[in-house]
Scaffold this active site. Structure first.
Site, PDB file in Angstrom:
ATOM      1  N   LYS A  35      96.549  27.343  92.956  1.00 54.46           N
ATOM      2  CA  LYS A  35      97.405  27.945  91.914  1.00 54.46           C
ATOM      3  C   LYS A  35      97.022  29.415  91.711  1.00 54.46           C
ATOM      4  O   LYS A  35      97.892  30.282  91.652  1.00 54.46           O
ATOM      5  CB  LYS A  35      97.276  27.165  90.606  1.00 54.46           C
ATOM      6  CG  LYS A  35      98.095  27.762  89.474  1.00 54.46           C
ATOM      7  CD  LYS A  35      98.366  26.752  88.386  1.00 54.46           C
ATOM      8  CE  LYS A  35      99.024  27.349  87.149  1.00 54.46           C
ATOM      9  NZ  LYS A  35     100.161  28.220  87.393  1.00 54.46           N
TER      10      LYS A  35
ATOM     11  N   TYR B  23      83.610  33.276  91.049  1.00 54.54           N
ATOM     12  CA  TYR B  23      82.849  33.826  89.917  1.00 54.54           C
ATOM     13  C   TYR B  23      82.021  35.066  90.263  1.00 54.54           C
ATOM     14  O   TYR B  23      81.640  35.808  89.370  1.00 54.54           O
ATOM     15  CB  TYR B  23      81.993  32.718  89.289  1.00 54.54           C
ATOM     16  CG  TYR B  23      82.846  31.797  88.443  1.00 54.54           C
ATOM     17  CD1 TYR B  23      83.199  32.170  87.152  1.00 54.54           C
ATOM     18  CD2 TYR B  23      83.348  30.610  88.947  1.00 54.54           C
ATOM     19  CE1 TYR B  23      84.029  31.370  86.383  1.00 54.54           C
ATOM     20  CE2 TYR B  23      84.177  29.800  88.187  1.00 54.54           C
ATOM     21  CZ  TYR B  23      84.505  30.186  86.899  1.00 54.54           C
ATOM     22  OH  TYR B  23      85.333  29.412  86.137  1.00 54.54           O
TER      23      TYR B  23
ATOM     24  N   THR C 204      91.444  30.488  74.566  1.00 57.07           N
ATOM     25  CA  THR C 204      91.527  29.020  74.520  1.00 57.07           C
ATOM     26  C   THR C 204      91.337  28.483  73.100  1.00 57.07           C
ATOM     27  O   THR C 204      90.495  28.980  72.347  1.00 57.07           O
ATOM     28  CB  THR C 204      90.455  28.427  75.465  1.00 57.07           C
ATOM     29  OG1 THR C 204      90.659  28.968  76.769  1.00 57.07           O
ATOM     30  CG2 THR C 204      90.527  26.906  75.526  1.00 57.07           C
TER      31      THR C 204
ATOM     32  N   SER D  25      90.997  36.027  70.387  1.00 52.55           N
ATOM     33  CA  SER D  25      92.297  36.609  69.993  1.00 52.55           C
ATOM     34  C   SER D  25      92.557  36.418  68.502  1.00 52.55           C
ATOM     35  O   SER D  25      93.411  37.107  67.926  1.00 52.55           O
ATOM     36  CB  SER D  25      93.443  36.005  70.816  1.00 52.55           C
ATOM     37  OG  SER D  25      93.498  34.614  70.620  1.00 52.55           O
TER      38      SER D  25
ATOM     39  N   HIS E 210      92.392  30.679  63.288  1.00 54.55           N
ATOM     40  CA  HIS E 210      93.643  30.587  64.035  1.00 54.55           C
ATOM     41  C   HIS E 210      93.992  29.099  64.042  1.00 54.55           C
ATOM     42  O   HIS E 210      93.678  28.363  64.972  1.00 54.55           O
ATOM     43  CB  HIS E 210      93.476  31.125  65.463  1.00 54.55           C
ATOM     44  CG  HIS E 210      94.686  30.877  66.327  1.00 54.55           C
ATOM     45  ND1 HIS E 210      95.942  31.342  66.004  1.00 54.55           N
ATOM     46  CD2 HIS E 210      94.849  30.178  67.486  1.00 54.55           C
ATOM     47  CE1 HIS E 210      96.803  30.966  66.932  1.00 54.55           C
ATOM     48  NE2 HIS E 210      96.172  30.248  67.838  1.00 54.55           N
TER      49      HIS E 210
END
Ligand code: NAD
Length: 307
Positions: free
Chosen positions: A44, A70, A124, A148, A180
């Site tokens: 993907k 990584y 996440t 975020s 959040h």
């Protein structure tokens, strides 16, 4: 690209959120020169990188895109993590903790083996918990672990108020702070439209219904299309730009606050080194209580974590 001035982002998690962020960067972030995609599903990541490369060729900005592993974190400036499970219909963000804690243990375990010394940007959910977990697992200082937070909720708030009062969202100075999640709150006492206090435009009843709409908007979107992506992609892109531009812009990011012992959405100044300063909150007694309830909601989850 061998150049010490190259700004490099590594994105981990090439799902809806990750790729919305990546697409926003390619479209509109002039300061990102290299973007590397990593996913547990390598095929993907490769497919997304190939697809995005073609978009980059049509963009006004030049971004080198590839998929990788990584080792790419060694010289990255920002590692953005958008990997893990998403809410399904009827699930709360906190229902994701068990699975996403395991995902983060594996991802940050890998990054800890590299020389990464940049800034973590976390998307996440449950957002504040995953930001706290990242700080703990990485051992990074709080200034360099940014979630975020309530940036997306703040965007949703401005959007709703703008529609209601027919004023451009850029002139609406209102924020969502706290978790959040379901306990987030709006310090209305600080909110203005242009130079006027917001209560000149909105009744108490309207404010209540706007808060409810902000809190439930993710649930409504997930009910209809299964995920939310574009809004958070743009918010992550704006935070990334603020870092690379050293812009000292204020965002309601999630950052660890010693005063409360949690990572939580608060207005903070973002610069090239991450969070420069968390802004002091000036709240009414009622708002303080609401914010403290949000702190408690996050704390009650953190105390049962094994990190
Ligand atoms: P998604 O299922 O579309 O994508 C998740 C991706 O993570 C997949 O590509 C998957 O293969 C990858 N992944 C899983 N485990 C991994 C691992 N160990 N290493 C690397 N990659 C791994 O999900 P999504 O819709 O993109 O959502 C991602 C996360 O973002 C969710 O937790 C969601 O709740 C959250 N989210 C946050 C906000 C916000 O405001 N912060 C908004 C929307 C969604």
């Amino acid at each position: 690209m061998e150049n010490f001035e190259v700004n490099k982002v590594v994105l981990i998690g090439c799902g809806h959120v990750g790729m919305s962020y990546a697409f926003s960067l390619v479209n509109g972030a002039s300061h990102v020169h290299e973007l590397v995609l990593i996913d547990v599903n390598k095929q993907k990541a490769e497919g997304e990188a190939l697809d995005l490369m073609h978009a980059a060729c049509c963009s006004k900005y030049k971004t080198e895109i590839r998929f990788g592993d990584y080792n790419e974190c060694n010289n990255a400036d920002i590692v953005c993590i958008a990997a893990g499970r998403n809410q399904e219909k009827g699930e709360t963000r906190n229902d994701l903790i068990g699975k996403n804690l395991e995902v983060f243990k594996s991802i940050i375990g890998e990054i800890n083996k590299t020389k990464f010394a940049g800034i973590y940007l976390i998307a996440t959910n449950p957002l504040d918990i995953m930001t706290y977990i990242t700080m703990k697992l990485s051992g990074f200082p709080k200034e360099r672990v940014i979630g975020s937070g309530t940036t997306l909720d703040t965007a949703r708030l401005r959007c709703l108020i703008g529609e209601e009062v027919k004023v451009n969202y850029k002139n609406i100075h209102a924020y969502v702070i706290g978790e959040h999640g379901d306990s987030e709150m709006i310090p209305w006492s600080n909110a203005t439209i242009g130079l006027n206090p917001i209560n000149k435009y909105l009744s108490k009843t309207k404010m209540k219904s706007i808060l409810n709409d902000v809190r439930t908007s993710a649930y409504k979107i997930i009910e209809k299309k299964g995920n939310t992506a574009y809004g958070i992609g743009m918010c992550l892109k704006n935070i990334t730009e603020a870092i690379f531009e050293n812009s000292n812009s204020i965002f309601t990011v999630s950052v660890f606050n010693e005063k409360y012992g949690v990572s939580i959405g608060q207005p903070a100044i973002i610069c090239r080194n991450g969070v420069r300063k968390i802004e002091d909150l000036s709240l009414t007694a009622e708002e303080k209580m609401e914010f403290n309830n949000s702190v408690k909601a996050i704390k009650s989850v953190i105390k049962n974590l094994n990190v």
